[in-house]
Design a protein around this motif. Structure first.
Motif, PDB file in Angstrom:
ATOM      1  N   LEU A 162       0.834  -1.202   0.000  1.00  0.00           N
ATOM      2  CA  LEU A 162       0.000   0.000   0.000  1.00  0.00           C
ATOM      3  C   LEU A 162       0.868   1.250   0.000  1.00  0.00           C
ATOM      4  O   LEU A 162       1.718   1.429   0.868  1.00  0.00           O
ATOM      5  N   TYR A 163       0.668   2.108  -0.996  1.00  0.00           N
ATOM      6  CA  TYR A 163       1.289   3.433  -1.024  1.00  0.00           C
ATOM      7  C   TYR A 163       0.273   4.422  -0.473  1.00  0.00           C
ATOM      8  O   TYR A 163      -0.914   4.334  -0.802  1.00  0.00           O
ATOM      9  N   ALA A 284      -5.467   9.059  -2.724  1.00  0.00           N
ATOM     10  CA  ALA A 284      -4.554   9.191  -1.578  1.00  0.00           C
ATOM     11  C   ALA A 284      -3.891   7.882  -1.194  1.00  0.00           C
ATOM     12  O   ALA A 284      -2.884   7.887  -0.475  1.00  0.00           O
ATOM     13  N   MET A 285      -4.438   6.767  -1.661  1.00  0.00           N
ATOM     14  CA  MET A 285      -3.843   5.453  -1.403  1.00  0.00           C
ATOM     15  C   MET A 285      -3.860   4.640  -2.693  1.00  0.00           C
ATOM     16  O   MET A 285      -4.767   4.775  -3.506  1.00  0.00           O
ATOM     17  N   GLN A 286      -2.853   3.778  -2.846  1.00  0.00           N
ATOM     18  CA  GLN A 286      -2.735   3.003  -4.072  1.00  0.00           C
ATOM     19  C   GLN A 286      -2.147   1.629  -3.766  1.00  0.00           C
ATOM     20  O   GLN A 286      -1.125   1.518  -3.089  1.00  0.00           O
ATOM     21  N   LEU A 287      -2.774   0.580  -4.281  1.00  0.00           N
ATOM     22  CA  LEU A 287      -2.211  -0.763  -4.232  1.00  0.00           C
ATOM     23  C   LEU A 287      -1.228  -0.857  -5.386  1.00  0.00           C
ATOM     24  O   LEU A 287      -1.594  -0.621  -6.536  1.00  0.00           O
ATOM     25  N   ASP A 288       0.028  -1.210  -5.091  1.00  0.00           N
ATOM     26  CA  ASP A 288       1.026  -1.241  -6.162  1.00  0.00           C
ATOM     27  C   ASP A 288       2.241  -2.050  -5.736  1.00  0.00           C
ATOM     28  O   ASP A 288       2.382  -2.437  -4.570  1.00  0.00           O
ATOM     29  N   ALA A 308       3.310   0.614   3.169  1.00  0.00           N
ATOM     30  CA  ALA A 308       2.937  -0.343   4.206  1.00  0.00           C
ATOM     31  C   ALA A 308       2.347  -1.576   3.531  1.00  0.00           C
ATOM     32  O   ALA A 308       1.999  -1.532   2.351  1.00  0.00           O
ATOM     33  N   PRO A 309       2.213  -2.679   4.255  1.00  0.00           N
ATOM     34  CA  PRO A 309       1.496  -3.821   3.685  1.00  0.00           C
ATOM     35  C   PRO A 309       0.030  -3.465   3.471  1.00  0.00           C
ATOM     36  O   PRO A 309      -0.504  -2.561   4.121  1.00  0.00           O
ATOM     37  N   MET A 310      -0.626  -4.160   2.573  1.00  0.00           N
ATOM     38  CA  MET A 310      -2.069  -3.996   2.399  1.00  0.00           C
ATOM     39  C   MET A 310      -2.783  -4.556   3.624  1.00  0.00           C
ATOM     40  O   MET A 310      -2.249  -5.422   4.321  1.00  0.00           O
ATOM     41  N   PRO A 311      -3.994  -4.075   3.901  1.00  0.00           N
ATOM     42  CA  PRO A 311      -4.767  -4.615   5.025  1.00  0.00           C
ATOM     43  C   PRO A 311      -5.077  -6.096   4.822  1.00  0.00           C
ATOM     44  O   PRO A 311      -4.996  -6.628   3.706  1.00  0.00           O
TER      45      PRO A 311
END
Length: 446
Positions: A162-163, A284-288, A308-311
Protein backbone atom coordinates in the motif's frame (compact mmCIF):
# COMPACT_ATOMS: atom_id res chain seq x y z
CA UNK A 1 10.78 -4.96 -14.12
CA UNK A 2 9.62 -1.70 -12.57
CA UNK A 3 9.25 0.18 -15.83
CA UNK A 4 7.29 -2.49 -17.63
CA UNK A 5 3.50 -2.33 -18.00
CA UNK A 6 2.93 -6.01 -17.39
CA UNK A 7 1.04 -6.25 -14.12
CA UNK A 8 -2.75 -5.88 -14.29
CA UNK A 9 -2.57 -6.10 -18.08
CA UNK A 10 -0.39 -9.20 -18.11
CA UNK A 11 -3.15 -11.69 -17.33
CA UNK A 12 -5.36 -10.22 -20.04
CA UNK A 13 -2.61 -10.14 -22.65
CA UNK A 14 -1.53 -13.67 -21.85
CA UNK A 15 -4.74 -15.16 -23.25
CA UNK A 16 -3.68 -14.34 -26.77
CA UNK A 17 -0.52 -16.37 -26.35
CA UNK A 18 -2.13 -19.49 -24.90
CA UNK A 19 -2.96 -20.92 -28.32
CA UNK A 20 0.63 -20.39 -29.37
CA UNK A 21 1.98 -22.34 -26.43
CA UNK A 22 -0.50 -25.14 -26.99
CA UNK A 23 1.47 -26.06 -30.10
CA UNK A 24 4.82 -24.66 -29.03
CA UNK A 25 6.40 -27.97 -28.23
CA UNK A 26 7.56 -29.72 -31.37
CA UNK A 27 9.39 -32.57 -29.64
CA UNK A 28 9.35 -34.76 -26.56
CA UNK A 29 8.74 -33.34 -23.09
CA UNK A 30 10.87 -36.02 -21.44
CA UNK A 31 13.76 -35.06 -19.19
CA UNK A 32 16.43 -34.76 -21.85
CA UNK A 33 19.19 -32.21 -22.30
CA UNK A 34 21.50 -31.62 -25.24
CA UNK A 35 25.04 -32.96 -25.06
CA UNK A 36 26.78 -29.71 -26.03
CA UNK A 37 29.95 -28.90 -24.11
CA UNK A 38 29.35 -25.86 -21.85
CA UNK A 39 33.11 -25.24 -21.87
CA UNK A 40 33.32 -24.95 -25.65
CA UNK A 41 33.36 -21.54 -27.33
CA UNK A 42 29.81 -20.71 -28.33
CA UNK A 43 27.23 -17.96 -28.66
CA UNK A 44 23.76 -18.22 -27.14
CA UNK A 45 20.75 -15.95 -27.64
CA UNK A 46 18.81 -14.51 -24.70
CA UNK A 47 15.35 -13.00 -25.17
CA UNK A 48 13.89 -10.74 -22.48
CA UNK A 49 11.03 -8.27 -22.11
CA UNK A 50 12.70 -5.18 -20.65
CA UNK A 51 12.86 -2.09 -22.83
CA UNK A 52 13.45 1.04 -20.70
CA UNK A 53 17.05 2.34 -20.97
CA UNK A 54 17.81 1.79 -17.27
CA UNK A 55 16.47 -1.76 -17.45
CA UNK A 56 18.37 -2.60 -20.61
CA UNK A 57 21.58 -1.28 -19.03
CA UNK A 58 21.01 -3.46 -15.95
CA UNK A 59 20.60 -6.51 -18.19
CA UNK A 60 23.70 -5.65 -20.20
CA UNK A 61 25.75 -5.13 -17.04
CA UNK A 62 24.75 -8.55 -15.75
CA UNK A 63 25.52 -10.19 -19.10
CA UNK A 64 28.94 -8.54 -19.09
CA UNK A 65 29.62 -10.03 -15.65
CA UNK A 66 28.48 -13.44 -16.88
CA UNK A 67 30.73 -13.30 -19.96
CA UNK A 68 33.68 -12.33 -17.79
CA UNK A 69 33.05 -15.35 -15.56
CA UNK A 70 32.38 -17.58 -18.60
CA UNK A 71 34.81 -16.32 -21.29
CA UNK A 72 33.90 -19.16 -23.66
CA UNK A 73 30.21 -18.15 -23.83
CA UNK A 74 29.02 -15.03 -25.64
CA UNK A 75 25.45 -13.86 -25.22
CA UNK A 76 23.40 -12.18 -27.93
CA UNK A 77 20.70 -10.19 -26.14
CA UNK A 78 17.32 -9.33 -27.68
CA UNK A 79 15.01 -7.09 -25.59
CA UNK A 80 11.38 -6.03 -25.71
CA UNK A 81 10.08 -9.59 -26.20
CA UNK A 82 6.57 -10.33 -24.91
CA UNK A 83 4.93 -13.75 -24.53
CA UNK A 84 3.23 -13.48 -27.93
CA UNK A 85 6.58 -13.14 -29.71
CA UNK A 86 8.07 -15.78 -27.46
CA UNK A 87 5.29 -18.23 -28.27
CA UNK A 88 5.65 -17.67 -31.99
CA UNK A 89 9.39 -18.35 -31.83
CA UNK A 90 9.03 -21.49 -29.72
CA UNK A 91 6.31 -22.79 -32.02
CA UNK A 92 8.41 -22.17 -35.11
CA UNK A 93 11.63 -23.60 -33.69
CA UNK A 94 14.69 -23.36 -35.88
CA UNK A 95 18.10 -21.76 -35.44
CA UNK A 96 16.83 -18.18 -35.35
CA UNK A 97 14.99 -18.59 -32.06
CA UNK A 98 16.29 -18.02 -28.53
CA UNK A 99 18.29 -20.35 -26.34
CA UNK A 100 17.36 -18.63 -23.08
CA UNK A 101 14.12 -16.76 -22.42
CA UNK A 102 12.53 -14.70 -19.68
CA UNK A 103 8.88 -13.87 -19.15
CA UNK A 104 6.94 -11.47 -16.93
CA UNK A 105 3.83 -13.68 -17.03
CA UNK A 106 4.01 -16.20 -14.19
CA UNK A 107 0.40 -17.16 -14.88
CA UNK A 108 1.64 -18.85 -18.07
CA UNK A 109 4.02 -21.21 -16.23
CA UNK A 110 1.41 -23.97 -16.11
CA UNK A 111 1.10 -23.72 -19.86
CA UNK A 112 4.87 -23.50 -20.39
CA UNK A 113 5.58 -26.60 -18.32
CA UNK A 114 2.67 -28.84 -19.32
CA UNK A 115 3.04 -28.20 -23.06
CA UNK A 116 6.82 -28.46 -23.16
CA UNK A 117 7.11 -24.87 -24.39
CA UNK A 118 10.08 -24.54 -22.03
CA UNK A 119 12.60 -27.29 -21.33
CA UNK A 120 12.46 -29.33 -18.14
CA UNK A 121 15.22 -28.04 -15.85
CA UNK A 122 15.30 -31.09 -13.58
CA UNK A 123 18.36 -32.75 -15.24
CA UNK A 124 20.36 -29.51 -15.00
CA UNK A 125 19.40 -28.91 -11.37
CA UNK A 126 20.27 -32.47 -10.43
CA UNK A 127 23.57 -32.35 -12.34
CA UNK A 128 24.69 -29.28 -10.38
CA UNK A 129 23.14 -30.54 -7.12
CA UNK A 130 21.21 -27.31 -6.49
CA UNK A 131 19.11 -27.27 -3.32
CA UNK A 132 16.18 -25.05 -4.28
CA UNK A 133 14.90 -24.92 -0.70
CA UNK A 134 18.13 -23.20 0.30
CA UNK A 135 18.07 -20.89 -2.72
CA UNK A 136 14.51 -19.56 -3.12
CA UNK A 137 11.50 -18.63 -0.97
CA UNK A 138 8.68 -21.18 -1.11
CA UNK A 139 6.23 -19.06 -3.12
CA UNK A 140 8.82 -18.42 -5.85
CA UNK A 141 9.53 -22.13 -6.08
CA UNK A 142 5.82 -22.79 -6.49
CA UNK A 143 5.13 -20.33 -9.31
CA UNK A 144 8.10 -21.48 -11.40
CA UNK A 145 6.90 -25.11 -11.68
CA UNK A 146 3.67 -26.90 -12.48
CA UNK A 147 2.48 -30.24 -11.14
CA UNK A 148 6.02 -31.27 -10.24
CA UNK A 149 7.62 -30.26 -13.53
CA UNK A 150 10.07 -27.39 -13.24
CA UNK A 151 10.53 -25.52 -16.50
CA UNK A 152 11.71 -22.19 -15.06
CA UNK A 153 13.53 -20.48 -12.21
CA UNK A 154 12.72 -17.11 -10.62
CA UNK A 155 14.59 -14.05 -11.86
CA UNK A 156 13.81 -11.25 -9.37
CA UNK A 157 10.38 -10.89 -7.83
CA UNK A 158 7.70 -8.33 -7.04
CA UNK A 159 5.81 -7.68 -3.82
CA UNK A 160 2.61 -5.65 -3.64
CA UNK A 161 1.78 -3.24 -0.85
CA UNK A 162 0.00 0.00 0.00
CA UNK A 163 1.29 3.43 -1.02
CA UNK A 164 -0.21 6.35 0.88
CA UNK A 165 -0.05 10.13 0.86
CA UNK A 166 1.40 11.04 4.25
CA UNK A 167 0.40 14.68 3.88
CA UNK A 168 -3.23 13.71 3.23
CA UNK A 169 -3.13 11.34 6.21
CA UNK A 170 -1.91 14.14 8.48
CA UNK A 171 -4.56 16.56 7.20
CA UNK A 172 -7.27 13.97 7.90
CA UNK A 173 -5.91 13.20 11.35
CA UNK A 174 -4.99 9.63 10.45
CA UNK A 175 -2.07 8.41 12.54
CA UNK A 176 -1.08 5.19 10.74
CA UNK A 177 -2.00 3.07 7.71
CA UNK A 178 -4.95 0.69 8.30
CA UNK A 179 -4.24 -2.94 9.10
CA UNK A 180 -7.69 -4.47 8.54
CA UNK A 181 -10.21 -3.99 5.75
CA UNK A 182 -12.84 -2.49 8.06
CA UNK A 183 -10.26 0.11 9.15
CA UNK A 184 -9.36 0.63 5.50
CA UNK A 185 -12.94 1.58 4.58
CA UNK A 186 -13.05 4.24 7.28
CA UNK A 187 -9.65 5.65 6.28
CA UNK A 188 -10.61 5.72 2.58
CA UNK A 189 -13.81 7.61 3.42
CA UNK A 190 -11.94 10.16 5.57
CA UNK A 191 -9.44 10.80 2.78
CA UNK A 192 -12.14 11.28 0.12
CA UNK A 193 -13.11 14.82 -0.85
CA UNK A 194 -16.25 14.87 -3.05
CA UNK A 195 -16.62 17.58 -5.69
CA UNK A 196 -20.06 17.73 -7.27
CA UNK A 197 -20.67 14.44 -9.08
CA UNK A 198 -16.94 13.66 -8.94
CA UNK A 199 -14.05 14.03 -6.53
CA UNK A 200 -11.38 16.54 -5.62
CA UNK A 201 -9.56 13.58 -4.13
CA UNK A 202 -10.48 9.91 -3.73
CA UNK A 203 -9.21 7.95 -0.76
CA UNK A 204 -8.72 4.79 -2.83
CA UNK A 205 -9.88 3.52 -6.23
CA UNK A 206 -11.46 0.12 -5.43
CA UNK A 207 -12.75 -0.72 -8.92
CA UNK A 208 -11.18 -3.76 -10.56
CA UNK A 209 -10.05 -1.59 -13.47
CA UNK A 210 -8.20 0.70 -11.06
CA UNK A 211 -4.82 -0.45 -12.33
CA UNK A 212 -3.48 -2.94 -9.75
CA UNK A 213 -6.78 -3.46 -7.91
CA UNK A 214 -7.37 -6.79 -9.63
CA UNK A 215 -8.93 -9.92 -8.15
CA UNK A 216 -5.73 -11.86 -7.47
CA UNK A 217 -4.13 -8.90 -5.68
CA UNK A 218 -7.15 -8.45 -3.43
CA UNK A 219 -7.34 -12.19 -2.74
CA UNK A 220 -3.81 -12.31 -1.35
CA UNK A 221 -5.10 -10.50 1.74
CA UNK A 222 -7.53 -13.33 2.56
CA UNK A 223 -6.50 -16.92 3.28
CA UNK A 224 -7.78 -18.77 0.23
CA UNK A 225 -7.34 -21.83 -1.99
CA UNK A 226 -8.11 -21.63 -5.71
CA UNK A 227 -8.30 -25.40 -6.27
CA UNK A 228 -9.11 -28.37 -4.06
CA UNK A 229 -6.95 -31.50 -3.68
CA UNK A 230 -8.58 -33.01 -6.77
CA UNK A 231 -7.75 -29.99 -8.92
CA UNK A 232 -11.34 -28.71 -9.04
CA UNK A 233 -12.13 -25.01 -8.68
CA UNK A 234 -12.63 -24.14 -5.02
CA UNK A 235 -14.01 -20.63 -5.42
CA UNK A 236 -17.60 -21.58 -4.61
CA UNK A 237 -16.64 -23.68 -1.57
CA UNK A 238 -13.96 -21.47 -0.01
CA UNK A 239 -15.79 -18.61 1.76
CA UNK A 240 -12.81 -16.29 1.25
CA UNK A 241 -13.82 -15.55 -2.35
CA UNK A 242 -17.34 -14.47 -1.44
CA UNK A 243 -15.95 -12.47 1.49
CA UNK A 244 -13.47 -10.62 -0.72
CA UNK A 245 -16.02 -9.78 -3.41
CA UNK A 246 -18.62 -8.73 -0.85
CA UNK A 247 -16.09 -6.46 0.86
CA UNK A 248 -14.85 -4.96 -2.40
CA UNK A 249 -18.38 -4.12 -3.48
CA UNK A 250 -19.13 -2.59 -0.07
CA UNK A 251 -16.06 -0.39 -0.51
CA UNK A 252 -17.22 0.63 -4.00
CA UNK A 253 -20.63 1.54 -2.58
CA UNK A 254 -19.13 3.39 0.42
CA UNK A 255 -17.01 5.61 -1.84
CA UNK A 256 -19.75 6.67 -4.22
CA UNK A 257 -20.85 3.69 -6.26
CA UNK A 258 -19.47 2.03 -9.36
CA UNK A 259 -20.66 4.53 -11.98
CA UNK A 260 -19.32 7.58 -10.15
CA UNK A 261 -16.01 5.91 -9.41
CA UNK A 262 -15.59 4.60 -12.94
CA UNK A 263 -16.28 8.02 -14.43
CA UNK A 264 -13.56 9.45 -12.18
CA UNK A 265 -11.22 6.64 -13.20
CA UNK A 266 -11.40 7.77 -16.82
CA UNK A 267 -9.71 11.04 -15.80
CA UNK A 268 -6.59 9.22 -14.62
CA UNK A 269 -3.26 9.45 -16.42
CA UNK A 270 -1.23 6.51 -17.68
CA UNK A 271 -0.29 3.92 -15.05
CA UNK A 272 3.34 4.07 -16.15
CA UNK A 273 3.70 7.83 -16.55
CA UNK A 274 4.15 10.90 -14.38
CA UNK A 275 0.40 11.60 -14.38
CA UNK A 276 -0.50 8.47 -12.48
CA UNK A 277 -3.41 9.43 -10.13
CA UNK A 278 -1.35 8.72 -7.02
CA UNK A 279 1.43 11.00 -8.25
CA UNK A 280 -1.03 13.81 -8.98
CA UNK A 281 -2.91 13.49 -5.68
CA UNK A 282 -6.15 12.32 -7.31
CA UNK A 283 -6.08 9.25 -5.06
CA UNK A 284 -4.55 9.19 -1.58
CA UNK A 285 -3.84 5.45 -1.40
CA UNK A 286 -2.73 3.00 -4.07
CA UNK A 287 -2.21 -0.76 -4.23
CA UNK A 288 1.03 -1.24 -6.16
CA UNK A 289 4.35 -3.02 -6.45
CA UNK A 290 7.79 -2.03 -5.27
CA UNK A 291 8.67 -0.51 -8.64
CA UNK A 292 6.33 2.41 -7.89
CA UNK A 293 9.05 3.86 -5.66
CA UNK A 294 11.15 4.57 -8.74
CA UNK A 295 8.16 6.10 -10.53
CA UNK A 296 7.42 8.34 -7.55
CA UNK A 297 10.99 9.59 -7.67
CA UNK A 298 10.98 10.13 -11.42
CA UNK A 299 7.64 11.97 -11.27
CA UNK A 300 9.04 14.35 -8.62
CA UNK A 301 5.99 13.83 -6.41
CA UNK A 302 5.65 16.84 -4.07
CA UNK A 303 4.10 15.12 -1.04
CA UNK A 304 5.62 12.67 1.43
CA UNK A 305 4.97 9.07 0.35
CA UNK A 306 4.61 6.22 2.81
CA UNK A 307 4.45 2.48 2.17
CA UNK A 308 2.94 -0.34 4.21
CA UNK A 309 1.50 -3.82 3.69
CA UNK A 310 -2.07 -4.00 2.40
CA UNK A 311 -4.77 -4.61 5.02
CA UNK A 312 -5.88 -8.15 5.84
CA UNK A 313 -9.28 -9.69 6.61
CA UNK A 314 -10.52 -8.58 10.02
CA UNK A 315 -10.19 -12.07 11.48
CA UNK A 316 -6.66 -12.51 10.09
CA UNK A 317 -4.92 -9.63 11.86
CA UNK A 318 -2.14 -11.95 13.01
CA UNK A 319 -1.15 -12.29 9.33
CA UNK A 320 -0.79 -8.55 8.71
CA UNK A 321 2.34 -7.97 6.67
CA UNK A 322 1.58 -10.48 3.94
CA UNK A 323 0.93 -9.58 0.33
CA UNK A 324 0.74 -10.69 -3.28
CA UNK A 325 3.99 -11.87 -4.89
CA UNK A 326 4.88 -12.12 -8.55
CA UNK A 327 8.01 -11.83 -10.63
CA UNK A 328 9.98 -12.72 -13.72
CA UNK A 329 10.87 -16.25 -14.74
CA UNK A 330 13.75 -17.62 -16.78
CA UNK A 331 13.97 -20.83 -18.81
CA UNK A 332 15.52 -22.65 -21.75
CA UNK A 333 13.99 -23.11 -25.21
CA UNK A 334 13.51 -26.85 -25.86
CA UNK A 335 14.67 -26.46 -29.47
CA UNK A 336 18.02 -25.00 -28.40
CA UNK A 337 21.05 -27.07 -29.43
CA UNK A 338 23.13 -25.33 -26.74
CA UNK A 339 21.12 -26.14 -23.65
CA UNK A 340 24.09 -26.78 -21.36
CA UNK A 341 25.57 -23.39 -22.21
CA UNK A 342 22.10 -21.87 -21.87
CA UNK A 343 21.80 -23.45 -18.42
CA UNK A 344 25.00 -21.71 -17.32
CA UNK A 345 23.37 -18.34 -18.04
CA UNK A 346 20.10 -19.30 -16.34
CA UNK A 347 21.97 -20.59 -13.29
CA UNK A 348 24.12 -17.47 -13.07
CA UNK A 349 21.30 -14.98 -13.47
CA UNK A 350 18.97 -16.72 -11.02
CA UNK A 351 21.25 -18.16 -8.31
CA UNK A 352 24.46 -16.10 -8.14
CA UNK A 353 23.99 -13.73 -5.19
CA UNK A 354 26.07 -10.90 -6.62
CA UNK A 355 24.27 -11.14 -9.97
CA UNK A 356 20.83 -11.12 -8.33
CA UNK A 357 21.70 -8.22 -6.02
CA UNK A 358 23.22 -6.15 -8.82
CA UNK A 359 20.20 -6.71 -11.03
CA UNK A 360 17.78 -5.87 -8.20
CA UNK A 361 19.71 -2.65 -7.52
CA UNK A 362 19.67 -1.80 -11.22
CA UNK A 363 15.92 -2.04 -11.79
CA UNK A 364 14.51 -1.61 -8.28
CA UNK A 365 12.92 -5.03 -7.86
CA UNK A 366 12.84 -7.49 -4.99
CA UNK A 367 15.71 -10.01 -5.04
CA UNK A 368 14.64 -13.58 -5.70
CA UNK A 369 17.07 -15.62 -3.59
CA UNK A 370 17.18 -15.99 0.17
CA UNK A 371 20.82 -14.86 0.30
CA UNK A 372 20.20 -11.81 -1.89
CA UNK A 373 17.22 -10.78 0.24
CA UNK A 374 19.51 -10.31 3.23
CA UNK A 375 22.53 -8.97 1.34
CA UNK A 376 24.17 -5.84 2.78
CA UNK A 377 24.92 -4.80 -0.79
CA UNK A 378 21.31 -3.96 -1.61
CA UNK A 379 21.17 -0.24 -2.40
CA UNK A 380 17.50 0.61 -2.35
CA UNK A 381 15.13 3.24 -0.94
CA UNK A 382 14.70 2.86 2.86
CA UNK A 383 11.00 2.24 2.24
CA UNK A 384 11.94 -0.74 0.12
CA UNK A 385 12.37 -2.79 3.30
CA UNK A 386 8.57 -2.97 3.54
CA UNK A 387 8.51 -4.90 0.28
CA UNK A 388 11.41 -7.13 1.33
CA UNK A 389 9.45 -8.00 4.46
CA UNK A 390 6.32 -8.75 2.41
CA UNK A 391 8.40 -10.98 0.14
CA UNK A 392 9.72 -12.89 3.15
CA UNK A 393 6.37 -13.13 4.98
CA UNK A 394 5.35 -16.80 5.35
CA UNK A 395 1.72 -16.06 4.44
CA UNK A 396 2.43 -14.05 1.27
CA UNK A 397 0.99 -15.77 -1.79
CA UNK A 398 0.49 -15.73 -5.52
CA UNK A 399 -2.02 -17.14 -7.99
CA UNK A 400 -2.09 -20.90 -8.51
CA UNK A 401 -0.80 -22.26 -11.80
CA UNK A 402 -3.15 -23.99 -14.24
CA UNK A 403 -2.75 -26.00 -17.41
CA UNK A 404 -4.55 -23.26 -19.37
CA UNK A 405 -2.52 -20.43 -17.85
CA UNK A 406 -4.43 -17.35 -16.65
CA UNK A 407 -7.77 -18.37 -18.18
CA UNK A 408 -9.32 -19.33 -14.85
CA UNK A 409 -8.34 -15.96 -13.37
CA UNK A 410 -9.98 -14.17 -16.26
CA UNK A 411 -13.17 -16.19 -15.80
CA UNK A 412 -13.22 -15.32 -12.09
CA UNK A 413 -12.46 -11.67 -12.86
CA UNK A 414 -15.36 -11.52 -15.29
CA UNK A 415 -17.71 -12.51 -12.47
CA UNK A 416 -16.11 -10.00 -10.10
CA UNK A 417 -16.54 -7.16 -12.62
CA UNK A 418 -20.21 -7.99 -13.09
CA UNK A 419 -20.78 -8.24 -9.35
CA UNK A 420 -19.22 -4.87 -8.56
CA UNK A 421 -21.41 -3.28 -11.26
CA UNK A 422 -24.54 -4.89 -9.87
CA UNK A 423 -25.10 -7.00 -13.00
CA UNK A 424 -24.81 -10.17 -10.89
CA UNK A 425 -26.81 -10.08 -7.67
CA UNK A 426 -26.71 -13.71 -6.56
CA UNK A 427 -23.04 -14.10 -5.68
CA UNK A 428 -23.39 -17.66 -4.41
CA UNK A 429 -24.88 -18.81 -7.70
CA UNK A 430 -22.37 -16.72 -9.65
CA UNK A 431 -19.44 -18.37 -7.90
CA UNK A 432 -20.90 -21.85 -8.43
CA UNK A 433 -21.48 -21.22 -12.15
CA UNK A 434 -18.01 -19.72 -12.51
CA UNK A 435 -16.39 -22.69 -10.75
CA UNK A 436 -18.16 -25.05 -13.13
CA UNK A 437 -16.93 -23.04 -16.12
CA UNK A 438 -13.36 -23.06 -14.81
CA UNK A 439 -13.50 -26.85 -14.41
CA UNK A 440 -14.85 -27.29 -17.95
CA UNK A 441 -12.13 -25.06 -19.41
CA UNK A 442 -9.34 -26.88 -17.59
CA UNK A 443 -10.71 -30.28 -18.62
CA UNK A 444 -10.81 -29.13 -22.23
CA UNK A 445 -7.24 -27.83 -22.04
CA UNK A 446 -6.02 -31.21 -20.81
Amino acid sequence: MPARPRRAAAALAATASIALFASACTGSTENKATDDDPNAKTTITFWHGWAAPSEVKAIEDNIARFEKAHPNIKVKVVGGINDDKLGQALRAGGSNGPDVVSSFTISNVGKFCSSGALADLKPFIEKDKLDLDKLFPKVLQEYTQFEGKRCSLPLLSDAYGLYYNKDAFEQAGIKAPPKTWSEFTEVAKKLTKPKGDSYERLGFMPNYLGYETVVEHYMSQWDHTYFDKDGKSNIAKDPAFAEMMTYQKSLVDALGGFQKLDKYRTTFGDEWGAKHPFHTGQVAMQLDGEWRLNFVKEAKVTFDVGVAPMPVADDELAEYGKGYLSGTIMGIAPQSKKQNAAWELVKYMTTDTDAVVSFANGIGNVPSTLEALKSPNLKLDDRFKVFLDIAKHPESSTMTGAVNGPAYQETLSDLAHKYEKGQVTDLKKGLADTAAQIDRDIAAAK
